[in-house]
Scaffold this motif. Structure first.
Motif, PDB file in Angstrom:
ATOM      1  N   SER A  94       3.668   6.739  -6.418  1.00 38.78           N
ATOM      2  CA  SER A  94       2.933   5.816  -5.540  1.00 38.78           C
ATOM      3  C   SER A  94       2.194   6.600  -4.352  1.00 38.78           C
ATOM      4  CB  SER A  94       3.963   4.725  -5.313  1.00 38.78           C
ATOM      5  OG  SER A  94       4.782   5.303  -4.494  1.00 38.78           O
TER       6      SER A  94
ATOM      7  N   LYS B 150       0.837  -0.421  -9.130  1.00 33.66           N
ATOM      8  CA  LYS B 150       1.509   0.171  -8.014  1.00 33.66           C
ATOM      9  C   LYS B 150       2.907   0.030  -8.211  1.00 33.66           C
ATOM     10  CE  LYS B 150      -2.083  -0.303  -4.583  1.00 33.66           C
ATOM     11  NZ  LYS B 150      -2.658  -1.499  -3.341  1.00 33.66           N
TER      12      LYS B 150
ATOM     13  N   LEU C 268      -2.195   7.482  -5.158  1.00 36.33           N
ATOM     14  CA  LEU C 268      -3.038   6.598  -5.929  1.00 36.33           C
ATOM     15  C   LEU C 268      -4.311   7.172  -5.930  1.00 36.33           C
ATOM     16  CD1 LEU C 268      -1.505   3.100  -4.215  1.00 36.33           C
ATOM     17  CD2 LEU C 268      -1.051   4.288  -6.321  1.00 36.33           C
TER      18      LEU C 268
ATOM     19  N   ASP D 168       5.163   3.362  -8.828  1.00 36.09           N
ATOM     20  CA  ASP D 168       6.426   3.427  -7.713  1.00 36.09           C
ATOM     21  C   ASP D 168       7.592   3.836  -8.918  1.00 36.09           C
ATOM     22  OD1 ASP D 168       7.533   3.413  -5.258  1.00 36.09           O
ATOM     23  OD2 ASP D 168       8.479   1.722  -5.633  1.00 36.09           O
TER      24      ASP D 168
END
Ligand SMILES: Nc1ncnc2c1ncn2[C@@H]1O[C@H](COP(=O)(O)OP(=O)(O)OP(=O)(O)O)[C@@H](O)[C@H]1O
Ligand SMILES: [Mg+2]
Lengths: 234, 301
Positions: free
Chosen positions: B181, B172, B184, B176
């Protein structure tokens, strides 16, 4: 002759309303159906495993593994299932290995369909773009991880329709084992036919229907699986 | 950071090939400034020695010597078919050199030492050394059957042995960083090319390689999506932790990001040096010719 006549008349002697011919045939076919289903499931499981063994074996980087699996697959595909069945049942005992009819039947079916299945597995694995393996290598996955996490899950989706077909082919193929005294559905039908020849049309019509009743859900099941495994595809 | 960068230039000049030392005045100043105390850092992270590669009769790489230093960003440019991709693929172990050696962080990549002799590496040895290298491909090669989070976390779990929680946390963070992000749960097929490539970058980064290879990461993208991917790469490059080998046809990008430009032609390094020098004062005819072709193609913007 005697049996036939007695059975035939029995049908009409049974009561005021004659018992339907089908009610006579059905229970005996049903008994055979259980044998057929057992054969189907056991040879499907074994054949499925053999498919992967053969398919992955033919793609092995190790030469002897590739040669041996190649030979077995080609040999089993190139010879008749019926002859393989006879060989296991009639020839093998003379070489000192006696198999129960059921075992010989399951073995012949799973080897034969496993050989076809391994071509399905091989083709599906080869259809996965090389870039997938390369991406997996770039992530430092081991060959086993590449196969297990990247290639096979994608290839499996490609295999499903062919496996579905093979599964139904296998169901039909089980009819041959009646020839080595296994009391499957076809065996029962043939037995009844010799007893009540006049009802041959009813016997074999019902036999066809029963094969279809077993086979059609298999078709539906594969379609359902295909849908389930198509996540992520447009 | 600034000091590191200056060192890098110093390494280049003291350890690089002769062509590199034929550089401008400024760089010679940099040599004088390079502190001696950091000598242990001057070892290249990647060292190609006399590396040749042939496909049948076609010799694609011809005894290439090439060093890449820790944290250094090298852009590789050159005409189509000159062997750029092959250079990267040899290091990623996707292709095996015909002759020569490649060292990664002091270890032989394609060879392994047995009783003082170099013998061809086996899969186990490749697995040990390859962990330092990551690669981003022209065509992304995301795993279509896994969602984005899974694409990025699968290798940390399976290869690095992290727990699922740890791996997903790391994934993550990386997603990001590349601005993905919010996707997902999406599958690759539902993403644009630019988004797929950004995920592919996160997937490679999450393994924390010491060397990252980018093989024309924007060549397969629609023009309007090129920018977002280049921005992500620039950002990563600015962190300056990984050595990067960027194969690219985006000249302005190469100039902005790279510490050094390497010009390939016909399987050889023809010329290399700092971006200013390469783009403003190319020495060889072939590089001049190559850059001229580029301006004609309208890449001068
Ligand atoms: N697997 C292969 N089999 C045969 N020939 C190959 C293979 N890979 C590359 N080549 C050949 O090697 C040469 C160099 O290819 P390479 O992909 O390294 O060039 P490149 O500099 O990356 O070119 P481009 O800018 O077009 O990507 C080409 O002539 C190519 O046809
Ligand atoms: Mg290329």
């Amino acid at each position: 002759m005697f049996l036939r006549t007695s059975l035939y008349y029995q049908a009409f002697d049974g009561g005021v309303i004659p018992i339907s011919v089908y009610a006579q045939i059905f229970p005996q076919l049903l008994e055979g159906a259980f044998v057929t289903i057992q054969l189907l499931i056991l040879s499907a499981i074994l054949g499925f495993l053999l498919s992967f063994l053969g398919g992955i074996g033919r793609l092995s980087r190790i030469d002897p593994i590739r040669w041996i699996s190649g030979f077995f697959v080609e040999f089993l595909r190139g010879t008749s299932l019926l002859v393989q069945l006879f060989w296991l049942f009639y020839a093998l005992p003379l070489l000192g290995i006696k198999l129960a009819p059921g075992l010989a039947g399951i073995l012949a079916l799973s080897l034969n369909y496993g050989a076809y299945g391994s071509e399905v597995v091989r083709g599906a694995i080869q259809s996965i773009p090389k870039g997938q393996t390369e991406a997996a290598i770039a992530l430092n996955m081991t060959p086993r991880q590449q196969m297990w996490h990247v290639i096979l899950p994608q290839a499996f989706r490609t295999m499903l329709p062919s496996f579905g077909n093979l599964f139904i082919e296998l169901l039909k193929g089980t009819a041959l084992v009646s020839l080595i005294t296994i009391p499957d559905m076809t065996f029962e039908a043939s037995a009844m036919r010799t007893n009540i020849e006049a009802n041959t049309p009813e016997i074999f019509t019902l036999l066809l229907l029963m094969y279809f009743v077993i086979g059609y859900p298999l078709t539906l099941a594969t379609r359902w699986l295909e849908r389930r495994f198509s996540v992520g595809r447009l | 950071m600034r000091r590191l960068k200056r060192n890098r230039v110093g390494h280049l000049i003291s350890k690089g090939s002769e062509r590199v030392s034929e550089m401008t005045e400024n760089n010679h100043v940099a040599v004088a400034e390079a502190p001696q105390s950091n000598q242990e850092q001057t070892e290249p992270i990647v060292r190609y020695r006399k590396v040749s590669k042939s496909f049948g009769d076609n010799q694609v790489l011809k005894e290439v010597d090439f060093d890449l230093y820790p944290g250094e960003r090298v852009a590789v440019i050159g005409p189509s078919g000159s062997g750029k991709t092959t250079m990267a693929r040899l290091l990623m172990t996707l292709e095996k050199p015909t002759s020569g050696t490649i060292e990664v962080d002091g270890r032989q990549l394609w060879h392994k030492e047995v009783k003082g002799k170099l013998v061809p590496a086996d899969e186990k040895h490749l697995h040990e050394v390859r962990g330092d290298i990551g690669m981003v491909f022209q065509h992304f090669h995301l795993f279509p059957h896994m969602n984005i989070l899974k694409n990025v976390s699968v290798a940390p779990i399976k290869v690095l042995g992290l727990s699922k929680e740890e791996a997903e946390e790391r994934a993550k963070t990386m997603l990001d960083k590349v601005g993905m992000s919010d996707k997902l749960e999406a599958y690759p097929a539902n993403l644009s090319g630019g988004q797929q490539q950004r995920v592919a970058i996160a997937r490679a980064l999450v393994m924390r390689p010491k060397v990252m290879l980018f093989d024309e990461p924007t060549s397969a993208l629609d023009p309007e999506l090129v920018g977002e991917v280049l921005d992500v790469i620039k950002e990563i490059a600015a962190e300056g932790e990984m050595a990067m080998m960027l194969i690219t046809h985006e000249m302005s990008f190469a100039r902005d990001v790279a510490d050094r430009i390497v010009f390939f032609d016909e399987g050889r390094i023809i010329e290399q040096g700092r971006p200013e020098q390469i783009f403003t004062a190319p020495k060889t005819d072939r590089l001049q010719e190559f850059l001229k072709r580029f301006e004609l193609n309208g890449s001068s913007s």
